[in-house]
Scaffold this motif. Structure first.
Motif, PDB file in Angstrom:
ATOM      1  N   UNK A 295       0.507  -3.403   5.704  1.00  0.00           N
ATOM      2  CA  UNK A 295      -0.626  -2.823   6.410  1.00  0.00           C
ATOM      3  C   UNK A 295      -1.666  -2.265   5.461  1.00  0.00           C
ATOM      4  N   UNK A 296      -1.222  -1.827   4.293  1.00  0.00           N
ATOM      5  CA  UNK A 296      -2.156  -1.262   3.325  1.00  0.00           C
ATOM      6  C   UNK A 296      -1.567  -1.353   1.928  1.00  0.00           C
ATOM      7  N   UNK A 297      -2.401  -1.061   0.929  1.00  0.00           N
ATOM      8  CA  UNK A 297      -1.991  -1.172  -0.464  1.00  0.00           C
ATOM      9  C   UNK A 297      -0.896  -0.165  -0.809  1.00  0.00           C
ATOM     10  N   UNK A 298      -0.934   1.005  -0.207  1.00  0.00           N
ATOM     11  CA  UNK A 298       0.068   2.032  -0.513  1.00  0.00           C
ATOM     12  C   UNK A 298       1.466   1.579  -0.107  1.00  0.00           C
ATOM     13  N   UNK A 299       1.555   0.956   1.070  1.00  0.00           N
ATOM     14  CA  UNK A 299       2.862   0.488   1.538  1.00  0.00           C
ATOM     15  C   UNK A 299       3.402  -0.586   0.614  1.00  0.00           C
ATOM     16  N   UNK A 300       2.546  -1.510   0.185  1.00  0.00           N
ATOM     17  CA  UNK A 300       3.006  -2.561  -0.719  1.00  0.00           C
ATOM     18  C   UNK A 300       3.372  -1.981  -2.080  1.00  0.00           C
ATOM     19  N   UNK A 301       2.589  -1.035  -2.566  1.00  0.00           N
ATOM     20  CA  UNK A 301       2.856  -0.445  -3.872  1.00  0.00           C
ATOM     21  C   UNK A 301       4.218   0.233  -3.889  1.00  0.00           C
ATOM     22  N   UNK A 302       4.571   0.933  -2.820  1.00  0.00           N
ATOM     23  CA  UNK A 302       5.890   1.583  -2.753  1.00  0.00           C
ATOM     24  C   UNK A 302       7.002   0.540  -2.805  1.00  0.00           C
ATOM     25  N   UNK A 303       6.837  -0.524  -2.017  1.00  0.00           N
ATOM     26  CA  UNK A 303       7.853  -1.578  -1.994  1.00  0.00           C
ATOM     27  C   UNK A 303       7.925  -2.289  -3.345  1.00  0.00           C
ATOM     28  N   UNK A 304       6.778  -2.520  -3.965  1.00  0.00           N
ATOM     29  CA  UNK A 304       6.688  -3.208  -5.250  1.00  0.00           C
ATOM     30  C   UNK A 304       7.415  -2.412  -6.332  1.00  0.00           C
TER      31      UNK A 304
END
Length: 320
Positions: free
Chosen positions: A296-305
């Motif tokens: 949904x957003x860059x923050x969510x992907x960054x956490x998963x990454x």
């Protein structure tokens, strides 16, 4: 402290050494399918996991059936050894199966961890006495003759056979599948899947015969291909099972058996590896990549990454 993921090559592993023994009129398609998966593994890992050399019995230029010349070292000059020796003839293979070659192959058994007969290469290994009381396959045009010539071998119609010290396969496309299986054993199923993804292996998801037997491997290819085609708008696992016309519990059991992970975890790993590819090789913003990979957003992907790769996307881009 850096944690290794299931798909990550172990840093302590040495470079695996590959030797390809070529003969006149070899299949260029087979050669590419033998080497490109290892090249892709190096690319994904961003370090050399494999190295290879091309040799022939006499050395010099060896020309493929399609006219492609390849420069080779002579076996005597190269004195090769290492992890994998892939024997790669095609047309005219029986004429190359000489006493001198048999002597070379018998000596090579002591210098390589695994001998692989690609296309019609299994015939040469068999003629050298290296396949007795083993299971093997060969190009399917030669199956009957192979079985008749070597009754002490359990000849099967499988696409490839991989044992501890000997491997055989039936042609160019099966060579690619055999190499993926070797990479899986060397590293992990998820890393092998990542290599396969670079070549869109199994990406069509089309089944020409709905009544064709669906093996566990085939189901995994279809499932992961479906996931790769639905990265921006991920499906639910029940949707995946429904699209594949398979029971969800069976799908989950097959994923756990193959990867040691749930379908949901594999789906997430596929999306994150696509994100990593876009981060390393495109100029898209992190926010755009997040959307393309189903976040949904860059923050969510960054956490998963960070949880998957132990670094944030921006740092991975800077280190690329």
């Amino acid at each position: 402290m850096q944690f290794l993921k299931k798909s990550d090559p172990q840093p302590s592993q040495q470079i695996r050494l590959i030797c390809v023994l070529l003969f006149e009129n070899f299949s260029n398609h087979c050669l590419a399918n033998a080497i490109e998966p290892f090249r892709a593994a190096n690319t994904i890992a961003r370090k050399p996991l494999y190295s290879w050399q091309h040799v022939s019995v006499a050395g010099g230029t060896v020309v493929s059936s399609s006219g492609l010349p390849v420069e080779t070292l002579s076996w005597a000059d190269a004195q090769p050894g290492g992890d994998y020796l892939f024997v790669m003839p095609s047309y005219g293979f029986k004429s190359y199966s000489t006493p001198k070659l048999h002597q070379i192959l018998r000596a090579a058994r002591k210098r390589f961890k695994l001998l692989g007969g690609l296309d019609t290469g299994g015939w040469m290994l068999a003629a050298a006495g290296l396949m007795d009381n083993r299971q093997a396959t060969i190009h399917w045009d030669e199956l009957s003759g192979f079985a008749e010539a070597f009754p002490e071998i359990d000849v099967v119609e499988d696409r490839y056979v991989l044992e501890d010290t000997v491997a055989t396969c039936g042609g160019a496309s099966t060579t690619f599948e055999l190499m993926l299986e070797i990479i899986k054993k060397d590293h992990s199923p998820l890393f092998s899947l990542e290599v396969a993804t670079l070549f869109m292996h199994g990406s069509s998801g089309e089944r020409s015969d709905l009544f064709q037997e669906r093996t566990a491997d085939r189901l995994m290819r279809e499932a992961t291909a479906l996931m790769r085609r639905n990265i921006e708008n991920p499906l639910t696992i029940p949707n995946v099972a429904e699209r594949l016309k398979v029971d969800q519990r069976l799908l989950e059991n097959r994923f756990n058996a193959e990867f040691g992970m749930t379908p949901k975890a594999i789906y997430k790993a596929i999306r994150l590896r696509e994100a990593r590819r876009l981060i390393r090789y495109t100029d898209l913003t992190i926010a755009e990549i997040a959307i393309r990979c189903g976040y949904q957003n860059a923050s969510a992907m960054t956490r998963a990454y960070r949880l998957e790769f132990d670094l944030i996307p921006r740092s991975d881009r800077l280190s690329g």
